[in-house]
Design a protein around this motif. Structure first.
Motif, PDB file in Angstrom:
ATOM      1  N   MET A 213      -9.524  -0.793  10.576  1.00  0.00           N
ATOM      2  CA  MET A 213     -10.215  -0.612   9.277  1.00  0.00           C
ATOM      3  C   MET A 213      -9.135  -0.204   8.489  1.00  0.00           C
ATOM      4  N   ASP A 214      -9.148  -0.961   7.269  1.00  0.00           N
ATOM      5  CA  ASP A 214      -8.333  -0.564   6.305  1.00  0.00           C
ATOM      6  C   ASP A 214      -8.992  -0.123   5.210  1.00  0.00           C
ATOM      7  N   GLU A 215      -8.914   1.469   4.909  1.00  0.00           N
ATOM      8  CA  GLU A 215      -9.509   1.951   4.014  1.00  0.00           C
ATOM      9  C   GLU A 215     -11.117   1.292   3.682  1.00  0.00           C
ATOM     10  N   PRO A 216     -11.758   1.734   4.612  1.00  0.00           N
ATOM     11  CA  PRO A 216     -13.124   0.930   4.811  1.00  0.00           C
ATOM     12  C   PRO A 216     -14.012   1.811   3.891  1.00  0.00           C
TER      13      PRO A 216
ATOM     14  N   LYS B 198       1.469   0.732   6.060  1.00  0.00           N
ATOM     15  CA  LYS B 198       0.134   0.865   6.748  1.00  0.00           C
ATOM     16  C   LYS B 198      -0.622  -0.311   7.046  1.00  0.00           C
ATOM     17  N   SER B 199      -0.842  -0.905   5.997  1.00  0.00           N
ATOM     18  CA  SER B 199      -1.608  -2.232   6.156  1.00  0.00           C
ATOM     19  C   SER B 199      -0.892  -3.372   6.808  1.00  0.00           C
ATOM     20  N   THR B 200       0.329  -3.321   6.673  1.00  0.00           N
ATOM     21  CA  THR B 200       1.140  -4.226   7.131  1.00  0.00           C
ATOM     22  C   THR B 200       1.158  -4.090   8.624  1.00  0.00           C
TER      23      THR B 200
HETATM   24 MG   LIG Z   1      -2.765  -0.957   2.346  1.00  0.00          MG
END
Ligand SMILES: [Mg+2]
Ligand SMILES: Nc1ncnc2c1ncn2[C@@H]1O[C@H](COP(=O)(O)OP(=O)(O)OP(=O)(O)O)[C@@H](O)[C@H]1O
Lengths: 259, 232
Positions: free
Chosen positions: A179-182, A50-52
């Protein structure tokens, strides 16, 4: 897979995106259209990419040695990996908010003013004041900080810091916000405030949100994408995904079953 | 489908399903007793039918309570969400089946007190059909058999036509022997009760189908409706 019914062209169109870290195939042939006016949630088990994938959308992977990205990512039909693209300019259009609030060790004012300054968005001090005030207002933080704009951003609570980071992201008037796990470090009230803010911002921006909270994805996104082992397994309307997912793998993940 | 990582979640879901299927069994038995009471004029059976109704009410509340607990504790999604919502709605329907069976039982007593009568055979056909629908739909629920739920759903038409036939039959008997009017009115009401039980079984079938497949029964033939692929 459910097709988007939206008539407008996608804001971002990812086509056949692959990402490798050395030999690790982190994102495997992902194609996904993201629309303005929509919050898209990316969900999936830890390490599924996901983050990638998110970082591909504003080329944050460029700085990672050993990271190779292939495929196409179009922002308003323009390939963001094309050679003539100015990455600084790109990141002004595609802003990012991270998992851990990361204000600069500067005043609240300067945290928000930083982006507009380097991008030359304000000609006068009054303009800059205006941008800072409006951004903090939009981030729902103005009333809490208007009397202490000169205090260090790092002295705010975690939830306030995260909203400060969102204010910082919107100060440069982006078109897309990643937004990454904000909210992963926030309590329910601070989480609710950030979610309310996302709802508020929806419409003005295409928002892509990585979250491990199924309830958060269900609460605030219109579209949901489920990733597993680097692949996009299912993408569709959030309500459909959370009531009647098409893939057994999606179901097993969102209902907490052994896979 | 694999198990939940949290065993207690599976246990709660199992408990919920058990409660719902027990309610279904009780409603079926209640209908059976009500019809036997009608034939035998056995007031003890009528009392049992009335008592079952109280029990069904209590079970409905228990299912509601457990469902609320599960919403609060589990924040259920997808198949689990459909399962719990279906359970709540099913118990409401089953409880109403119980009301209809109770009405039949009470009429059995009222009629017995009024004097001897014969039960029109079409009422028995209706009751058998209704009982079979209730029994099969609960079976489909327990066995997670969406096709069996569809079968029940399709049977409703048959019960409806039996109902029209029974109503015509009862009305013509009434014409032939106007002095039986009181009994015939009771019979008409019983036919209506049986027809309603069939409707409720049909609605339960829709819920069972939706809980299992995620698709509404009346859209099951449309190509746009996704069906789950077990690709895990
Ligand atoms: Mg991640
Ligand atoms: N900088 C990196 N160098 C090497 N491998 C990496 C790097 N970042 C991520 N990976 C690998 O790529 C894969 C995807 O990681 P990624 O961080 O995108 O997952 P994620 O879905 O965001 O997980 P999480 O939910 O835990 O944040 C993993 O196998 C991870 O180990």
């Amino acid at each position: 897979m459910t097709m988007a019914t939206v008539q407008t062209p996608p804001k971002i169109s990812a086509q056949g995106v692959n990402v490798f870290y050395g030999d690790t195939h982190a994102v495997d042939n992902v194609s996904l259209d993201l629309y303005q006016d929509e919050v898209t949630a990316l969900i999936g088990p830890s390490g599924c990419g996901k983050s990638t994938f998110l970082r591909c959308l504003n080329r944050m992977n460029d700085t990672i040695a050993d990271c190779r990205v292939s495929g196409q990512i179009l922002l308003d039909d323009e390939d963001i990996y094309a050679s003539q693209i100015d990455v600084v300019q790109l990141r002004a259009r595609v802003g990012m908010v991270f998992q851990k609030p990361n204000p600069f060790p500067k005043s609240i004012y300067d945290n928000v003013a930083y982006g507009p300054r380097i991008h030359g968005l304000a000609d006068t001090r009054e303009d800059l004041d205006e941008i800072v005030a409006v951004s903090l207002e939009k981030a729902g933080l103005w009333d809490e900080v208007k009397d202490r704009l000169d205090h260090l951003g790092t002295t705010l609570s975690g939830g306030q810091q995260q909203r400060l980071c969102i204010a910082r992201a919107i100060a440069i008037d982006p078109e897309v916000i990643l937004m990454d796990e904000p909210c992963s470090a926030l309590d329910p009230i601070a989480t609710a405030k950030v979610e309310a803010l996302i709802e508020e911002l929806k419409g003005g921006y295409a928002i892509i949100l990585v979250t491990h909270s199924m309830q958060q994805a269900a609460r605030i996104s219109q579209k949901t994408a489920f990733f597993h082992l680097g692949q996009l397994i299912e993408f569709g309307d959030t309500t459909q995904i959370f009531t009647s997912p098409t893939s057994g793998r999606t179901r097993d993940y969102i209902t907490g079953r052994l896979v | 489908m694999t198990s939940h990582i949290l065993k207690s979640y599976d246990q709660e879901l199992d408990e919920l399903k058990t409660m719902v299927s027990q309610m279904g069994g009780l409603a079926e038995e209640q209908l059976d007793k009500a019809m036997r009471a009608l034939h035998s004029c056995d007031f003890d059976l009528v009392d049992e039918v009335v008592a079952s109704d109280v029990q069904l009410d209590q079970m409905e509340r228990d299912v509601e309570q457990l469902s609320m607990t599960m919403f609060a504790r589990r924040a259920p999604l997808a198949d689990d969400l459909r399962e719990i919502v279906a359970a709540i709605k099913m118990t409401t329907l089953i409880e109403r089946m119980g009301d209809h069976a109770k009405n039949i039982g009470k009429r059995a007593r009222d009629m017995a007190l009024e004097g001897p009568f014969t039960v029109p055979p079409l009422l028995d056909s209706m009751a058998n059909e209704a009982k079979m629908m209730v029994s099969n739909v609960i079976d489909a629920y327990v066995r997670r058999d969406a096709d069996a739920a569809v079968d029940v759903w399709e049977h409703d038409e048959h019960l409806d036509s039996l109902h029209s036939a029974a109503s015509r039959d009862i009305l013509s008997r009434m014409m032939d022997a106007p002095e039986t009017m009181n009994f015939m009115t009771h019979h008409l009401m019983i036919a209506k009760n049986l027809e309603r039980i069939g409707d409720q079984a049909t609605n339960v079938a829709e819920l069972v189908h939706y809980a299992i497949t995620g698709r509404e029964l009346d859209q099951r033939n449309t190509t746009s409706a996704p069906s789950i692929t077990d690709d895990a």
